[in-house]
Scaffold this motif. Structure first.
Motif, PDB file in Angstrom:
ATOM      1  N   LEU A  94       0.853  -1.187   0.000  1.00  0.00           N
ATOM      2  CA  LEU A  94       0.000   0.000   0.000  1.00  0.00           C
ATOM      3  C   LEU A  94       0.892   1.241   0.000  1.00  0.00           C
ATOM      4  O   LEU A  94       1.951   1.245   0.638  1.00  0.00           O
ATOM      5  CB  LEU A  94      -0.857   0.008   1.277  1.00  0.00           C
ATOM      6  N   THR A 100      -2.236   7.662   8.237  1.00  0.00           N
ATOM      7  CA  THR A 100      -1.402   6.756   9.037  1.00  0.00           C
ATOM      8  C   THR A 100      -0.335   7.548   9.800  1.00  0.00           C
ATOM      9  O   THR A 100       0.110   7.137  10.873  1.00  0.00           O
ATOM     10  CB  THR A 100      -0.805   5.669   8.121  1.00  0.00           C
ATOM     11  N   GLY A 122       0.575  -6.118   9.808  1.00  0.00           N
ATOM     12  CA  GLY A 122       0.265  -5.650   8.445  1.00  0.00           C
ATOM     13  C   GLY A 122       1.185  -4.496   8.096  1.00  0.00           C
ATOM     14  O   GLY A 122       0.741  -3.410   7.750  1.00  0.00           O
ATOM     15  N   THR A 123       2.475  -4.762   8.145  1.00  0.00           N
ATOM     16  CA  THR A 123       3.456  -3.663   8.067  1.00  0.00           C
ATOM     17  C   THR A 123       3.599  -3.062   6.666  1.00  0.00           C
ATOM     18  O   THR A 123       4.031  -1.922   6.513  1.00  0.00           O
ATOM     19  CB  THR A 123       4.824  -4.144   8.617  1.00  0.00           C
ATOM     20  N   GLY A 124       3.250  -3.819   5.623  1.00  0.00           N
ATOM     21  CA  GLY A 124       3.347  -3.282   4.259  1.00  0.00           C
ATOM     22  C   GLY A 124       4.762  -2.837   3.941  1.00  0.00           C
ATOM     23  O   GLY A 124       5.715  -3.616   4.038  1.00  0.00           O
ATOM     24  N   CYS A 127       6.450   1.225   6.927  1.00  0.00           N
ATOM     25  CA  CYS A 127       6.514   2.652   7.263  1.00  0.00           C
ATOM     26  C   CYS A 127       6.231   2.945   8.745  1.00  0.00           C
ATOM     27  O   CYS A 127       6.926   3.763   9.362  1.00  0.00           O
ATOM     28  CB  CYS A 127       5.603   3.465   6.349  1.00  0.00           C
ATOM     29  N   ASP A 145       3.636  -9.324   8.352  1.00  0.00           N
ATOM     30  CA  ASP A 145       2.723  -9.199   7.214  1.00  0.00           C
ATOM     31  C   ASP A 145       2.455 -10.585   6.649  1.00  0.00           C
ATOM     32  O   ASP A 145       3.305 -11.472   6.730  1.00  0.00           O
ATOM     33  CB  ASP A 145       3.300  -8.287   6.122  1.00  0.00           C
ATOM     34  N   ILE A 146       1.286 -10.734   6.043  1.00  0.00           N
ATOM     35  CA  ILE A 146       0.927 -12.013   5.428  1.00  0.00           C
ATOM     36  C   ILE A 146       1.521 -12.117   4.021  1.00  0.00           C
ATOM     37  O   ILE A 146       1.617 -13.196   3.459  1.00  0.00           O
ATOM     38  CB  ILE A 146      -0.619 -12.166   5.393  1.00  0.00           C
ATOM     39  N   SER A 172       3.566 -13.600   8.886  1.00  0.00           N
ATOM     40  CA  SER A 172       2.557 -14.122   9.807  1.00  0.00           C
ATOM     41  C   SER A 172       1.157 -13.672   9.394  1.00  0.00           C
ATOM     42  O   SER A 172       0.954 -12.540   8.952  1.00  0.00           O
ATOM     43  CB  SER A 172       2.870 -13.608  11.227  1.00  0.00           C
ATOM     44  N   ASP A 173       0.214 -14.594   9.576  1.00  0.00           N
ATOM     45  CA  ASP A 173      -1.203 -14.259   9.422  1.00  0.00           C
ATOM     46  C   ASP A 173      -1.623 -13.692  10.785  1.00  0.00           C
ATOM     47  O   ASP A 173      -1.636 -14.434  11.782  1.00  0.00           O
ATOM     48  CB  ASP A 173      -1.960 -15.540   9.068  1.00  0.00           C
ATOM     49  N   LEU A 174      -1.939 -12.417  10.833  1.00  0.00           N
ATOM     50  CA  LEU A 174      -2.157 -11.702  12.107  1.00  0.00           C
ATOM     51  C   LEU A 174      -1.054 -12.091  13.102  1.00  0.00           C
ATOM     52  O   LEU A 174       0.125 -11.948  12.780  1.00  0.00           O
ATOM     53  CB  LEU A 174      -3.573 -11.957  12.646  1.00  0.00           C
ATOM     54  N   ASN A 188      -2.471  -0.927  10.749  1.00  0.00           N
ATOM     55  CA  ASN A 188      -3.330  -0.340   9.725  1.00  0.00           C
ATOM     56  C   ASN A 188      -3.741  -1.516   8.838  1.00  0.00           C
ATOM     57  O   ASN A 188      -3.167  -1.742   7.793  1.00  0.00           O
ATOM     58  CB  ASN A 188      -2.554   0.727   8.938  1.00  0.00           C
ATOM     59  N   PRO A 190      -6.264  -4.218   6.575  1.00  0.00           N
ATOM     60  CA  PRO A 190      -7.233  -3.978   5.493  1.00  0.00           C
ATOM     61  C   PRO A 190      -8.578  -3.608   6.115  1.00  0.00           C
ATOM     62  O   PRO A 190      -9.001  -4.266   7.062  1.00  0.00           O
ATOM     63  CB  PRO A 190      -7.326  -5.328   4.772  1.00  0.00           C
ATOM     64  N   THR A 211      -4.983  -7.462  -1.061  1.00  0.00           N
ATOM     65  CA  THR A 211      -4.800  -7.989   0.308  1.00  0.00           C
ATOM     66  C   THR A 211      -4.560  -6.857   1.309  1.00  0.00           C
ATOM     67  O   THR A 211      -4.780  -7.031   2.501  1.00  0.00           O
ATOM     68  CB  THR A 211      -3.565  -8.914   0.424  1.00  0.00           C
ATOM     69  N   ALA A 212      -4.088  -5.720   0.825  1.00  0.00           N
ATOM     70  CA  ALA A 212      -3.831  -4.592   1.728  1.00  0.00           C
ATOM     71  C   ALA A 212      -5.111  -3.810   1.986  1.00  0.00           C
ATOM     72  O   ALA A 212      -5.220  -3.097   2.983  1.00  0.00           O
ATOM     73  CB  ALA A 212      -2.773  -3.675   1.127  1.00  0.00           C
ATOM     74  N   PHE A 221     -12.653 -11.611  10.820  1.00  0.00           N
ATOM     75  CA  PHE A 221     -11.275 -11.108  10.815  1.00  0.00           C
ATOM     76  C   PHE A 221     -10.979 -10.290  12.079  1.00  0.00           C
ATOM     77  O   PHE A 221      -9.978 -10.511  12.771  1.00  0.00           O
ATOM     78  CB  PHE A 221     -11.058 -10.253   9.555  1.00  0.00           C
TER      79      PHE A 221
HETATM   80  C1  LIG Z   1      -3.658  -1.193   4.687  1.00  0.00           C
HETATM   81  S1  LIG Z   1      -2.141  -2.074   4.423  1.00  0.00           S
HETATM   82  C2  LIG Z   1      -1.089  -1.193   5.556  1.00  0.00           C
HETATM   83  C3  LIG Z   1       0.359  -1.182   5.201  1.00  0.00           C
HETATM   84  C4  LIG Z   1       1.220  -0.274   6.064  1.00  0.00           C
HETATM   85  N1  LIG Z   1       1.170  -0.661   7.451  1.00  0.00           N
HETATM   86  C5  LIG Z   1       0.767   1.169   5.927  1.00  0.00           C
HETATM   87  O1  LIG Z   1       0.163   1.681   6.885  1.00  0.00           O
HETATM   88  O2  LIG Z   1       1.006   1.794   4.880  1.00  0.00           O
HETATM   89  C6  LIG Z   1      -2.504  -3.599   5.229  1.00  0.00           C
HETATM   90  C7  LIG Z   1      -1.378  -4.609   5.268  1.00  0.00           C
HETATM   91  O3  LIG Z   1      -1.846  -5.747   6.005  1.00  0.00           O
HETATM   92  C8  LIG Z   1      -1.394  -6.921   5.376  1.00  0.00           C
HETATM   93  N2  LIG Z   1      -2.327  -8.011   5.757  1.00  0.00           N
HETATM   94  C9  LIG Z   1      -3.535  -8.310   5.252  1.00  0.00           C
HETATM   95  N3  LIG Z   1      -4.077  -9.371   5.887  1.00  0.00           N
HETATM   96  C10 LIG Z   1      -3.171  -9.740   6.829  1.00  0.00           C
HETATM   97  C11 LIG Z   1      -3.141 -10.781   7.802  1.00  0.00           C
HETATM   98  N4  LIG Z   1      -4.155 -11.642   7.935  1.00  0.00           N
HETATM   99  N5  LIG Z   1      -2.051 -10.886   8.595  1.00  0.00           N
HETATM  100  C12 LIG Z   1      -1.005 -10.021   8.464  1.00  0.00           C
HETATM  101  N6  LIG Z   1      -0.981  -9.021   7.557  1.00  0.00           N
HETATM  102  C13 LIG Z   1      -2.053  -8.879   6.753  1.00  0.00           C
HETATM  103  C14 LIG Z   1      -1.393  -6.603   3.893  1.00  0.00           C
HETATM  104  O4  LIG Z   1      -0.537  -7.466   3.176  1.00  0.00           O
HETATM  105  C15 LIG Z   1      -0.927  -5.144   3.911  1.00  0.00           C
HETATM  106  O5  LIG Z   1       0.467  -5.044   3.789  1.00  0.00           O
END
Ligand SMILES: C[S@@+](CC[C@H](N)C(=O)[O-])C[C@H]1O[C@@H](n2cnc3c(N)ncnc32)[C@H](O)[C@@H]1O
Length: 281
Positions: A94, A100, A122-124, A127, A145-146, A172-174, A188, A190, A211-212, A221
């Motif tokens: 993202l 953010t 969900g570090t993307g 940042c 991040d997943i 990691s998933d969550l 942050n 989805p 996914t983001a 979720f």
């Molecule tokens: C909205 S983006 C935020 C990215 C970054 N933290 C930012 O603020 O710009 C959400 C992030 O969560 C990750 N994500 C989605 N589902 C997830 C899950 N079940 N476990 C971990 N990360 C997940 C996505 O891959 C994405 O990188």
């Protein structure tokens, strides 16, 4: 035929003007040209009649065409400034948003000292984790991040900023692969509902990673998210989460059911409800 810098930039701006305001089109065309030629703003204006070689001309024309098709500017130049720091971005992550930055400001306002352990779910691009590590010179940060591709981008940003000793990246998933407990959970995640997806701007919908953005079944979720977050927080620890006005009320209820206390919803600078902050009793 000779391709001149100013002439090509103006032609690019004319094309972009069909999709955005004139001033923005001129600024974007100029920045794309500077990106191709690796020119500073100052050097760009020094010699408007400078010739472009054929390959630079074609690279510039291709960027303008991609921009006209809606590809986000940040992906074209491969970077976005966030909290005054430049982050590499690409379609696996993202593009960091100003809201953010506000989420981070809430954390900084409420913690005058560096917490010992923070986890960013969900570090993307990395940042949030990176800015917190730069603000606080101590403390350990886990960033999960997943998406493997997103983690690779986060890894490059963290290396570029020299933060590899402070931030550990985890696939990691969550919280599934997160161990130990934390003083702060920041996320942050989805937060676009499936039915809202069609209403997003074309730049976002067609180019940023699904996914983001999209949460398929928000209730499942976020129930899992809050239960796991609570389990991984120290007593008195806090969660800071970004979300959307469409989800925050339901999330507040789920956070309450999970056992969080002092739950509050904060607005962003545009006046929209945007953040959920809560504490583990
Ligand atoms: C909205 S983006 C935020 C990215 C970054 N933290 C930012 O603020 O710009 C959400 C992030 O969560 C990750 N994500 C989605 N589902 C997830 C899950 N079940 N476990 C971990 N990360 C997940 C996505 O891959 C994405 O990188």
């Amino acid at each position: 035929m000779a391709y001149r810098l100013q002439q090509c930039t103006e032609a690019g701006a004319r094309l972009l003007k069909e999709f955005m305001a004139g001033a923005e089109a001129r600024r974007e065309a100029r920045t794309l040209m500077r990106h191709v030629l690796k020119l500073s703003e100052h050097d760009f204006f020094k010699d408007p009649l400078a010739r472009l070689n054929r390959s630079d001309f074609h690279r510039f024309a291709s960027l303008i065409r991609r921009r006209a098709k809606g590809e986000p500017f940040a992906y074209l130049v491969g970077k976005r400034e966030f909290f005054s720091v430049e982050f590499q971005v690409n379609p696996s992550v993202l593009i960091p948003r100003p809201e953010t930055e506000e989420l981070i400001e809430h954390i900084l306002k409420e913690h005058t000292h560096a917490p010992a352990r923070i986890v960013d779910i969900g570090t993307g691009s990395g940042c949030i984790a990176a800015i917190l590590a730069m603000q606080w010179k101590a403390g350990e940060i886990l960033a999960a991040d997943i998406s493997v591709d997103a983690l690779e981008t986060a890894r490059r940003n963290i290396l570029e900023l020299g933060l590899e000793d402070r931030i550990t990246l985890i696939h990691s998933d969550l919280f599934e692969r997160i161990q130990g407990s934390f003083d702060i959970v920041v996320s942050n995640p989805p937060y676009i509902k499936k039915e809202e997806f069609a209403t997003l701007d074309r730049d976002v919908r067609d180019f940023e990673p699904g996914t983001a953005l999209v949460v398929d079944n928000p209730e499942t979720f976020y129930r899992r998210f809050f239960a796991q977050a609570l389990q991984h927080l120290n007593t008195g620890g806090r969660i800071y989460m970004e979300s959307s006005p469409a989800l925050l009320l339901a999330q507040r209820l789920l956070a309450e059911q999970a056992g969080f206390v002092d739950i509050r919803i904060e607005k962003d600078l545009s006046g929209k409800e945007r953040f959920l902050i809560a504490r583990k009793a």
